[in-house]
Design a protein around this motif. Structure first.
Motif, short mmCIF file in Angstrom:
data_model
loop_
_atom_site.label_atom_id
_atom_site.label_comp_id
_atom_site.label_asym_id
_atom_site.label_seq_id
_atom_site.Cartn_x
_atom_site.Cartn_y
_atom_site.Cartn_z
N LEU A 83 0.84 -1.21 0.00
CA LEU A 83 0.00 0.00 0.00
C LEU A 83 0.87 1.26 0.00
O LEU A 83 0.60 2.21 -0.74
CB LEU A 83 -0.84 0.01 1.29
N ASP A 84 1.89 1.22 0.84
CA ASP A 84 2.79 2.35 0.98
C ASP A 84 3.51 2.65 -0.34
O ASP A 84 3.58 3.80 -0.78
CB ASP A 84 3.81 1.99 2.08
N ILE A 85 4.00 1.57 -0.98
CA ILE A 85 4.69 1.73 -2.26
C ILE A 85 3.73 2.31 -3.31
O ILE A 85 4.06 3.25 -4.02
CB ILE A 85 5.27 0.38 -2.75
N ALA A 86 2.51 1.76 -3.36
CA ALA A 86 1.52 2.20 -4.34
C ALA A 86 1.16 3.67 -4.13
O ALA A 86 1.07 4.46 -5.08
CB ALA A 86 0.27 1.33 -4.27
N GLN A 87 0.97 4.04 -2.86
CA GLN A 87 0.59 5.42 -2.54
C GLN A 87 1.71 6.39 -2.97
O GLN A 87 1.43 7.41 -3.61
CB GLN A 87 0.35 5.53 -1.03
N LYS A 88 2.94 6.03 -2.66
CA LYS A 88 4.06 6.92 -3.01
C LYS A 88 4.20 7.07 -4.52
O LYS A 88 4.43 8.16 -5.03
CB LYS A 88 5.37 6.37 -2.43
N GLN A 89 4.05 5.93 -5.23
CA GLN A 89 4.18 5.96 -6.70
C GLN A 89 3.05 6.78 -7.32
O GLN A 89 3.27 7.53 -8.26
CB GLN A 89 4.14 4.52 -7.25
N ALA B 143 -6.25 7.66 -9.25
CA ALA B 143 -6.65 6.33 -8.79
C ALA B 143 -5.71 5.28 -9.37
O ALA B 143 -5.04 5.52 -10.37
CB ALA B 143 -8.08 6.04 -9.23
N VAL B 144 -5.67 4.15 -8.70
CA VAL B 144 -4.90 3.03 -9.22
C VAL B 144 -5.89 1.98 -9.72
O VAL B 144 -6.75 1.54 -8.97
CB VAL B 144 -3.99 2.41 -8.14
N GLU B 145 -5.79 1.63 -10.99
CA GLU B 145 -6.74 0.68 -11.56
C GLU B 145 -6.27 -0.75 -11.44
O GLU B 145 -7.06 -1.68 -11.33
CB GLU B 145 -6.96 0.99 -13.05
N GLU B 146 -4.96 -0.91 -11.51
CA GLU B 146 -4.43 -2.27 -11.56
C GLU B 146 -3.07 -2.30 -10.87
O GLU B 146 -2.30 -1.35 -10.99
CB GLU B 146 -4.27 -2.64 -13.03
N ILE B 147 -2.82 -3.37 -10.16
CA ILE B 147 -1.50 -3.53 -9.55
C ILE B 147 -1.02 -4.95 -9.85
O ILE B 147 -1.80 -5.91 -9.78
CB ILE B 147 -1.51 -3.24 -8.03
N LEU C 1 -5.99 1.89 -3.16
CA LEU C 1 -6.12 0.59 -3.85
C LEU C 1 -7.52 -0.03 -3.72
O LEU C 1 -7.73 -1.16 -4.13
CB LEU C 1 -5.08 -0.39 -3.30
N GLU C 2 -8.45 0.74 -3.16
CA GLU C 2 -9.77 0.17 -2.84
C GLU C 2 -10.41 -0.59 -4.00
O GLU C 2 -10.92 -1.68 -3.83
CB GLU C 2 -10.72 1.27 -2.34
#
Lengths: 235, 113
Positions: B11-17, B25-29, B57-58
């Motif tokens: 989550l932390d990595i995604a938020q920072k990126q 928003a993030v659609e896909e990880i 990432l919800e």
């Protein structure tokens, strides 16, 4: 010019998708802090050990005994990790050793960040030995490097001899296994030879020392191991 | 339940990126979790569901690549699939095996809008 609607270069479509190539290790933050701790230990010539085991295998008893027996020869400090209470820290404090307690609350393991902050308050002397007693748990602490020099896993003869097979990650990542409570061997069905066979199967490089903290058997071997690892400081 | 720590790190990595890319928003990880890592899939899924609530990432689509455990025997050079981190070489039975793949634990990519 935008190929979709023919607009100018400043235009951004609301639903414009962008792929970010992250390629980042999930444990990177922990590993960076662990390396930072490791650098601190190296710089001060501190021999840091991460002690892991299931609850009740005798980590704290081994420490108590070691600290009392070797306090004239080596300088020690201890970081205690438990979910709750300062009971273990009190036991270590009673031996006259500098100790810090970390309570992880709901957490099941120590991480490099917790150690980093504990170190800030400890002002460790150079050329000393630091024991980090992890939370009693053979699963979760395995993945988290704390910056230690060696990882020591403790198992006791009141547990099953197949612990290494059941929890291979922990035994695989350790450099030394101490088999504790050997004074109880005549009373329990623990098969020592099988245990060693399983240990070497999971980790052919692991060293094994058998001890009893109650009657002192084998402790001299552990003390020799410890002393041999404490590097002679540069003049 | 160290899987929760792992999920929080993701989550932390995604938020920072996402912040860096000024994404909404993030659609896909896409994650890479090797078969030989100490990650229990069921615990991971449980932690994931709880942790992404109300986060960036919800509503994300989660893709996980699971590289197989591959080892190379340090004695006879045999390359073989490993089910456990301590599998010995199936040819010469040597326990000295270098793990070539299966220990991956990475955030590979994000699709953001």
């Amino acid at each position: 010019m935008c190929a979709t609607c023919g607009c100018g270069p400043d235009h951004h479509h609301k639903d414009e998708k962008k792929v970010l190539d992250v390629e980042q290790d999930i444990l990177q933050e922990n590993n960076l802090l662990a390396q930072r701790n490791r650098g601190y230990f190296d710089g001060k010539n501190i021999f840091a050990l991460n002690l892991v085991s299931s609850p009740g295998s005798g980590k704290t008893s081994l420490l108590e005994r070691t600290l009392r027996d070797l306090k004239e020869e080596l300088q020690f400090a201890v970081i205690e990790g438990d979910q709750q209470t300062a009971n273990d820290a009190d036991r270590i404090h009673a031996t006259g050793t500098k100790v810090t307690q970390i309570n992880t609350g709901k957490g099941c393991h120590l991480d490099a960040h917790m150690i980093f902050h504990a170190l800030q308050g400890m002002k460790l002397p150079s050329d000393s030995v630091l024991f980090i007693e992890n939370v009693g748990n053979l699963v979760c602490p395995a993945m988290f490097d704390l910056g230690e020099k060696d990882r020591v896993v403790i198992m006791s003869v009141t547990e099953g001899e197949d612990k290494p097979l059941k929890y291979p990650d922990m035994f695989h990542s350790s450099q030394l296994c101490i088999i504790n409570k050997t004074d109880l061997l005549p009373y329990v069905p623990f098969d020592l030879e099988k245990a060693k066979e399983y240990l070497l199967k999971v980790n052919p490089n692991i060293e094994i020392i058998e001890v009893s903290c109650t009657n002192g058997e084998g402790l001299s071997v552990w003390y020799e191991w410890l002393k041999s690892k404490v590097l002679v400081p540069f003049e | 339940m160290h899987e929760l720590s792992i999920v929080m790190s993701i989550l932390d990595i995604a938020q920072k990126q996402a912040n860096k890319a000024q994404a909404q928003a993030v659609e896909e990880i896409e994650l890479e979790i090797g078969e030989l890592t100490g990650i229990e899939k069921m615990s991971f899924d449980f932690a994931w569901k709880q942790a992404i609530r109300g986060s960036i990432l919800e509503n994300v689509e989660l893709k996980i690549i699971r590289p197989l455990g591959i080892g190379k025997c340090m004695d006879c050079d045999e390359v073989f699939e490993m089910k456990q981190i301590f599998d010995a070489c199936p040819i010469c039975k040597s326990p000295f095996v270098a793990i070539k793949s299966g220990k991956e634990l990475r955030v590979k990519s994000l699709v953001v809008t």
